[in-house]
Scaffold this motif. Structure first.
Motif, PDB file in Angstrom:
ATOM      1  N   PRO A  55      -9.325   5.336  -7.279  1.00 17.60           N
ATOM      2  CA  PRO A  55      -8.739   5.120  -5.948  1.00 17.60           C
ATOM      3  C   PRO A  55      -7.213   5.194  -5.976  1.00 17.60           C
ATOM      4  O   PRO A  55      -6.590   5.376  -4.932  1.00 17.60           O
ATOM      5  CB  PRO A  55      -9.229   3.720  -5.567  1.00 17.60           C
ATOM      6  N   LEU A  56      -6.625   5.041  -7.178  1.00 19.11           N
ATOM      7  CA  LEU A  56      -5.173   4.972  -7.382  1.00 19.11           C
ATOM      8  C   LEU A  56      -4.622   3.728  -6.657  1.00 19.11           C
ATOM      9  O   LEU A  56      -5.227   3.277  -5.703  1.00 19.11           O
ATOM     10  CB  LEU A  56      -4.477   6.248  -6.918  1.00 19.11           C
ATOM     11  N   HIS A  93     -13.145  -2.293   0.855  1.00 21.26           N
ATOM     12  CA  HIS A  93     -12.132  -1.297   1.194  1.00 21.26           C
ATOM     13  C   HIS A  93     -12.877  -0.086   1.745  1.00 21.26           C
ATOM     14  O   HIS A  93     -13.002   0.938   1.095  1.00 21.26           O
ATOM     15  CB  HIS A  93     -11.332  -0.942  -0.059  1.00 21.26           C
ATOM     16  N   ARG A 116      -4.600  -4.223   6.667  1.00 22.69           N
ATOM     17  CA  ARG A 116      -4.841  -4.661   5.284  1.00 22.69           C
ATOM     18  C   ARG A 116      -4.357  -6.101   5.167  1.00 22.69           C
ATOM     19  O   ARG A 116      -3.270  -6.440   5.659  1.00 22.69           O
ATOM     20  CB  ARG A 116      -4.097  -3.785   4.286  1.00 22.69           C
ATOM     21  N   SER A 127       0.858  -1.190   0.000  1.00 23.68           N
ATOM     22  CA  SER A 127       0.000   0.000   0.000  1.00 23.68           C
ATOM     23  C   SER A 127       0.889   1.234   0.000  1.00 23.68           C
ATOM     24  O   SER A 127       1.941   1.241   0.629  1.00 23.68           O
ATOM     25  CB  SER A 127      -0.859   0.005   1.263  1.00 23.68           C
ATOM     26  N   THR A 128       0.451   2.260  -0.687  1.00 22.98           N
ATOM     27  CA  THR A 128       1.059   3.587  -0.527  1.00 22.98           C
ATOM     28  C   THR A 128       0.057   4.498   0.173  1.00 22.98           C
ATOM     29  O   THR A 128       0.293   4.988   1.277  1.00 22.98           O
ATOM     30  CB  THR A 128       1.467   4.177  -1.896  1.00 22.98           C
ATOM     31  N   ARG A 129      -1.087   4.732  -0.474  1.00 25.30           N
ATOM     32  CA  ARG A 129      -2.063   5.703   0.038  1.00 25.30           C
ATOM     33  C   ARG A 129      -2.659   5.327   1.377  1.00 25.30           C
ATOM     34  O   ARG A 129      -2.722   6.140   2.297  1.00 25.30           O
ATOM     35  CB  ARG A 129      -3.239   5.885  -0.933  1.00 25.30           C
ATOM     36  N   THR A 130      -3.162   4.108   1.486  1.00 22.41           N
ATOM     37  CA  THR A 130      -3.955   3.778   2.676  1.00 22.41           C
ATOM     38  C   THR A 130      -3.057   3.802   3.913  1.00 22.41           C
ATOM     39  O   THR A 130      -3.388   4.438   4.921  1.00 22.41           O
ATOM     40  CB  THR A 130      -4.641   2.406   2.499  1.00 22.41           C
TER      41      THR A 130
END
Ligand code: CP
Length: 305
Positions: free
Chosen positions: A262-263, A129, A101, A49-52
């Motif tokens: 969402p990217l 999500h 996650r 993950s990056t964003r979350t």
């Protein structure tokens, strides 16, 4: 103690309060800068993950709290065979709240059953999500001023796309939503979702060509074809560039349509679209921080006057 496993865990009234709080945090960040002093967030990420992960960490840091965690199952004792149930019992001794996650559907739910702290599902396999959905709804509500009366196009991987499944579940609670599902045959939205829509008399269409429906859309939610969910590399290669939103296709759209994603993106939105005022996906990532700040405060039952 309350967890977040699905966007439906909050009533629409509770969501309104959460989004009001997120908007207030955006306007008055200094007011909230010490709200979580002494509190610890654990980010337990068994999948990349990056964003979350980073938006959760940014959210807790902006609230004055601290963060511990792991970003890879291989660097945790999961690699030695530890169960999610045992891990969360231990994390409950170290932190006040946990964002998890996992590549397995339902793993955060298993964790929540054994946890002594609130657990947030930060994405479980191809299932749900919910915090992405909170991000999506906040973005729409803030940029459009409402969450009802939209024709919503969802495009790309509608079969494995957990952000899509969560968003549909959340939007069906609002009036006047008409869905248009745009996907290749192999990546159609699952039957359980279309059955649910039929049972609620919510209108939907399924189409293959994006160009044909562009003029009808108020919101276009693009998604990535996810290599990690395919069993067969050949199928992935055949489908990965099925949709590419470009400047030409944007000329077919309404002047006030919003493009959400969402990217991460791969090729499905051409970078030439990024400067179009209707491209909202980077703003959406920003709203992800505010809504996660609001969620942490809500689950920890912290109020700021
Ligand atoms: N939108 C989203 O979940 O992005 P990451 O996989 O980078 O967290």
């Amino acid at each position: 103690m309350r967890h977040l496993m699905s966007p439906l865990d909050f009533t629409t009234e509770e969501l309104e309060k959460l989004f009001d709080l997120a908007n207030d945090i955006e306007r008055h960040p200094a007011k909230y800068a010490h709200a979580c002093e002494g509190k610890i967030l654990a980010t337990c990420f068994y999948e990349p993950s990056t964003r979350t992960r980073l938006s959760f960490e940014s959210a807790m840091t902006r609230l004055g709290g601290r963060v511990i965690g792991f970003s890879d199952a291989a660097s945790s004792s999961a690699s030695k065979g530890e169960s999610v149930s045992d891990t969360i019992r231990v994390i409950s001794c170290y932190a006040d709240i946990c964002a998890m996650r996992h590549f397995k559907e339902g793993a955060p739910m298993v964790a929540a059953e054994k946890a002594g702290i609130p657990v947030i599902n930060a994405g479980d396999g191809g299932h749900q999500h919910p915090t992405q959905t909170l991000t999506d709804l906040l973005t729409i509500r803030t940029m459009k001023g409402r969450l009802s009366d939209f024709t919503v196009g969802l495009c790309g991987d509608l079969k494995f796309g957990r952000t899509v499944h969560s968003l549909i579940n959340a939007l069906v609670r609002y009036e006047g939503i008409h869905f248009i599902f745009i996907s290749p045959e192999e990546l159609r939205v699952p039957d359980y979702i279309t059955e649910m829509l039929r049972s609620k008399n919510i209108p939907y269409e399924e189409v293959i060509r994006l160009e044909d429906v562009m003029p009808k859309l108020d919101l276009l939610y693009m998604t990535r074809v996810q290599r990690e969910r395919f069993f067969n590399e050949e199928d992935y290669i055949r489908l990965k560039d099925f949709y590419i939103l470009d400047r030409y296709k944007m000329t077919l759209a309404k002047k006030d349509m919003l493009v959400l994603h969402p990217l991460p993106r791969v090729n499905e939105i051409s970078v030439e679209v990024d400067n179009d005022p209707r491209a909202a996906y980077f703003k959406q990532a920003q709203y992800g921080v505010y809504v996660r700040m609001a969620l942490i405060l809500t689950l920890l039952e912290i109020t700021v006057e």
